[in-house]
Write an enzyme that holds these catalytic residues in place. Structure first.
Site, PDB file in Angstrom:
ATOM      1  N   ARG A 251       0.851  -1.182   0.000  1.00  0.00           N
ATOM      2  CA  ARG A 251       0.000   0.000   0.000  1.00  0.00           C
ATOM      3  C   ARG A 251       0.894   1.241   0.000  1.00  0.00           C
ATOM      4  O   ARG A 251       1.773   1.388   0.848  1.00  0.00           O
ATOM      5  CB  ARG A 251      -0.898   0.042   1.234  1.00  0.00           C
ATOM      6  CG  ARG A 251      -1.796   1.273   1.243  1.00  0.00           C
ATOM      7  CD  ARG A 251      -2.391   1.554   2.596  1.00  0.00           C
ATOM      8  NE  ARG A 251      -3.156   2.792   2.575  1.00  0.00           N
ATOM      9  CZ  ARG A 251      -3.404   3.532   3.644  1.00  0.00           C
ATOM     10  NH1 ARG A 251      -2.943   3.184   4.829  1.00  0.00           N
ATOM     11  NH2 ARG A 251      -4.106   4.642   3.548  1.00  0.00           N
TER      12      ARG A 251
ATOM     13  N   HIS B 248      -7.404   7.475   0.316  1.00  0.00           N
ATOM     14  CA  HIS B 248      -8.215   6.347   0.813  1.00  0.00           C
ATOM     15  C   HIS B 248      -8.817   5.532  -0.330  1.00  0.00           C
ATOM     16  O   HIS B 248      -9.839   4.867  -0.172  1.00  0.00           O
ATOM     17  CB  HIS B 248      -9.344   6.830   1.735  1.00  0.00           C
ATOM     18  CG  HIS B 248      -8.878   7.476   2.994  1.00  0.00           C
ATOM     19  ND1 HIS B 248      -9.404   8.680   3.449  1.00  0.00           N
ATOM     20  CD2 HIS B 248      -7.944   7.109   3.899  1.00  0.00           C
ATOM     21  CE1 HIS B 248      -8.807   9.014   4.573  1.00  0.00           C
ATOM     22  NE2 HIS B 248      -7.913   8.089   4.872  1.00  0.00           N
TER      23      HIS B 248
ATOM     24  N   GLU C 168      -8.760  -3.033   2.833  1.00  0.00           N
ATOM     25  CA  GLU C 168      -7.837  -2.610   1.789  1.00  0.00           C
ATOM     26  C   GLU C 168      -7.015  -3.773   1.267  1.00  0.00           C
ATOM     27  O   GLU C 168      -6.612  -3.800   0.103  1.00  0.00           O
ATOM     28  CB  GLU C 168      -6.903  -1.513   2.312  1.00  0.00           C
ATOM     29  CG  GLU C 168      -7.570  -0.175   2.558  1.00  0.00           C
ATOM     30  CD  GLU C 168      -7.939   0.029   4.014  1.00  0.00           C
ATOM     31  OE1 GLU C 168      -8.171  -0.995   4.725  1.00  0.00           O
ATOM     32  OE2 GLU C 168      -8.022   1.192   4.453  1.00  0.00           O
TER      33      GLU C 168
END
Length: 364
Positions: free
Chosen positions: A58, A147, A351
């Site tokens: 990420r 996000h 996520e």
């Protein structure tokens, strides 16, 4: 594919291994991770987690160059290092994670997945700042949004919960946590969002103020006088719910103080909700109406008070929640009242599943 998901935050390092079905088989959070060179926690996790076939990282900011997930190589790492100023709390740490994992798993393919990717579909009208065109071109000024990994999963899972294709719905996704943002989604893609060039814009957050009048900041710099370094620290760490309430900024503390009649906590919650309702309405305007409201993140998943207050404020659009379901729900569920025009669902933030999807798309 057995996937290692790496999330290098501003102070911690989160590691998780997902098996071929997407189930988490091992996970850990390394508090106070020291960054590149601090390999011991990674080595220990890899020794006990099982086989790793691929790595998904990420990364908060992909800059103007990376508008989709990409294989990790030296040019990508160098570029991310060059744009550290766009996300100074997060991107340098992500680069440290990329390098550390590559040192330990040099032959395992790795993919960088960006929080800005989901909002790469914003139109020029939605992403452009009304400052001199030369500035936008010279410095790459634009609204990036953040996000994105959470918003992307929330869209897909939210549509599943109501049994309709995401492409047929007008959706507002609400990622509400310590950081918070909204996304307006139509046809399955992001049309607008509340964050901008940086994650400071938009909603009131735990320690960040959200959108402010730029003139206020100029006044503080010129007449406060508040030094730029102090202003930056206040905007990142001492504003939002924390600044208004005198608490740590955790919404749970604010709600406790509010229930006890603390006036500062009452005001902090009211300001938080006012901005949330206003920005949700703005997102609704951007997509021409609302079919589905999705709440995710720590607050979205666990604060029935926020969900109830937001739905009540959107009653004019046809939103309403079932009081009993709303109070009981902390994971994936439809909490809509019967017969409403706008459905409201809660989605657990995952996520890691969106990263898995993107890694699979890149590696085939």
């Amino acid at each position: 594919m057995n996937l290692l998901v790496v999330n290098a935050g501003s102070s911690s390092l989160k590691l998780a291994r997902l098996d071929a079905e997407g189930a988490v088989t091992s996970a850990t959070t390394v508090e106070a991770w020291q960054g590149e060179g601090h390999l011991e926690p990674l080595t220990a996790f890899l020794a006990g987690c099982g086989q790793v076939d691929a790595v998904g990282h990420r990364v908060v900011h992909g800059g103007p160059r990376y508008t989709g997930p990409a294989r990790v190589d030296e040019p990508l790492v160098a570029y991310l290092s060059s744009i550290s100023s766009l996300a100074p709390l997060h991107n340098p740490r992500a680069v440290a994670g990329l390098r550390s994992v590559r040192e330990l798993l040099p032959d395992v393919p790795a993919v960088a997945c960006f929080d800005t990717t989901f909002h790469a579909t914003l139109s020029p009208a939605a992403r452009t700042y009304a400052v001199p065109r030369e500035w936008n071109e010279r410095w790459g000024l634009r609204r990036y949004g953040f996000h994105g990994l959470s918003h992307a999963h929330a869209v897909r899972r939210g549509a599943e919960l109501v049994g309709r294709p995401a492409g047929e719905l007008r959706i507002v996704t609400c990622h509400l946590g310590a950081g918070a943002s909204l996304a307006a989604v139509r046809g399955g893609v992001s049309v607008d969002t509340t964050m901008g060039f940086t994650p400071l814009a938009g909603l009131v957050m735990n320690t960040r103020p959200g959108t402010l009048d730029p003139g206020l900041l100029l006044w503080l710099l010129e007449h406060g006088p508040v030094p730029p370094a102090e202003l930056g620290d206040v905007l990142e760490h001492r504003s939002g719910l924390k600044g208004l309430s005198g608490t740590s900024g955790d919404l749970r503390e604010v709600l406790t103080g509010r229930a006890a009649g603390d006036e500062a906590c009452v005001l902090a919650f009211d300001v938080y909700l006012h901005r949330l309702a206003r920005e949700t309405a703005a997102m609704t305007a951007a997509i021409g109406g609302l079919d589905l409201l999705v709440l995710t993140g720590g607050v979205g998943e666990h604060s029935w008070e926020v969900r109830a207050a937001l739905a009540e404020s959107l009653g004019y659009l046809g939103a309403a929640v079932d009081a009993e379901l709303n109070r009981a729900t902390t994971a994936d569920a439809d909490i809509s009242a019967p017969g409403v025009a706008v459905r409201t669902v809660v989605v657990t933030a995952r996520e890691d599943l969106e990263i898995r999807r993107q890694v699979s798309a890149v590696l085939g």
